[in-house]
Design an enzyme around this catalytic site. Structure first.
Site, PDB file in Angstrom:
ATOM      1  N   SER A 129      31.137  30.172  23.148  1.00 31.95           N
ATOM      2  CA  SER A 129      31.452  28.801  23.530  1.00 31.95           C
ATOM      3  C   SER A 129      30.534  28.373  24.684  1.00 31.95           C
ATOM      4  O   SER A 129      29.315  28.417  24.539  1.00 31.95           O
ATOM      5  CB  SER A 129      32.945  28.691  23.885  1.00 31.95           C
ATOM      6  N   HIS A 263      38.673  28.793  16.968  1.00 31.48           N
ATOM      7  CA  HIS A 263      37.688  28.876  18.043  1.00 31.48           C
ATOM      8  C   HIS A 263      37.606  30.288  18.639  1.00 31.48           C
ATOM      9  O   HIS A 263      36.530  30.742  19.016  1.00 31.48           O
ATOM     10  CB  HIS A 263      38.027  27.872  19.142  1.00 31.48           C
TER      11      HIS A 263
END
Length: 287
Positions: A129, A263
């Site tokens: 990320s 995610h």
């Protein structure tokens, strides 16, 4: 030269901001704090490997810390020396000021990276990320200023650096930011209802989101090393089509793939991701 402090990886999956809060005063982190103070790097391997090992340096997500890579460090193999970056303002660095921009974060981190990589023949970078962008900028600076390049840059769960930064999460009020964390997974509502934990969590998360959401990639920014981009097939923040755009940021080879999950897909896929790291790092070194 003494290496980064040995930090035994915690059990469980990649940790959320609230898990960091609970682990702030763990014995492992107290030991690491005593041994290295405010050092940027922590060793996650059980021990420093023998000569000829491959060094893997991991960069956490927004709100994350070194402990998020503990399970992956255990799976990647004894021939890898796994280090992770500890950003200021959390866990054993919680008394240091948070760093509010990606360039400032890289400026602070780079000297520690150069020192840690002195004498290292082969190394790769793995970011998740926000950490993917930090790793990319570190790789650029290392290539430009020190003449060393990673064997591979692994960019996980993040759109390409040149993608428009449309996020406004750091501007959300506290209630909406808490809801965002719960939607992304890994942050129990019960801890967010605790005023002390909530304040600690939101301070770090808001700072990191501000850093990544105000990041501006230099036009045409590239690295020479190969890039491997990976994401979860249900990640709302980085689709397979999104990560394909990382191709434009390397003059080397490029590979993109997805794994089952959202995610935080790394949690359930540590084994296959460790295999991906081994295969691409080995291929890059031998080519």
């Amino acid at each position: 030269m003494p290496g980064p402090p040995l930090l035994r990886p915690s059990e469980g999956s990649c940790e959320s901001p609230c898990r960091q809060a609970k682990l702030t005063d763990s014995a492992d982190l107290r030991k690491a704090r005593r041994s290295m103070g405010s050092s940027w790097l922590r060793r996650l391997s059980a021990a420093a490997p023998e000569n000829g090992s491959h060094t893997l340096i991991c960069f956490p997500h927004a709100g994350g810390s070194v402990l998020s890579f503990g399970p992956l460090a255990r799976r990647v193999g004894a021939e890898y020396d796994v280090l992770a970056v500890q950003y200021p303002g959390r866990q054993d660095r919680r008394h240091e000021p948070l760093v509010g921009s990606i360039p400032d974060l890289v400026d602070g981190l780079l000297p520690a990276m150069v020192e840690a990589l002195a004498g290292v023949e082969n190394f790769s970078l793995f970011g998740h990320s926000m950490g993917s962008v930090v790793a990319f900028e570190v790789a650029r600076r290392l290539e430009q200023e020190s003449g060393v390049a990673p064997s591979v840059l692994f960019a996980s769960g993040r759109r390409a650096p040149s993608a428009p930064q449309t996020g406004r999460v750091h501007l959300l009020n506290d209630r909406d930011l808490c809801e965002q964390l719960v939607r992304f997974g890994g942050t129990p509502t019960a801890l967010l209802e605790d005023p002390e934990f909530r304040a600690m969590i939101l301070s770090v998360v808001r700072n990191d989101y501000r850093a990544i959401e105000t990041y501006e990639c230099t036009p045409g920014a590239m690295v020479e090393c190969p890039i491997v981009a990976l994401t979860g097939d249900r990640d709302p923040d980085a689709s397979l089509a999104d990560i394909e755009a990382w191709r434009a940021h390397t003059s080397g080879s490029f590979f993109a793939t997805s794994f089952p999950g959202g995610h935080f897909f790394i949690d359930a896929n540590c084994g296959p991701i460790a295999q991906l790291i081994r295969e691409h790092s080995s291929q890059a070194v031998s080519s």
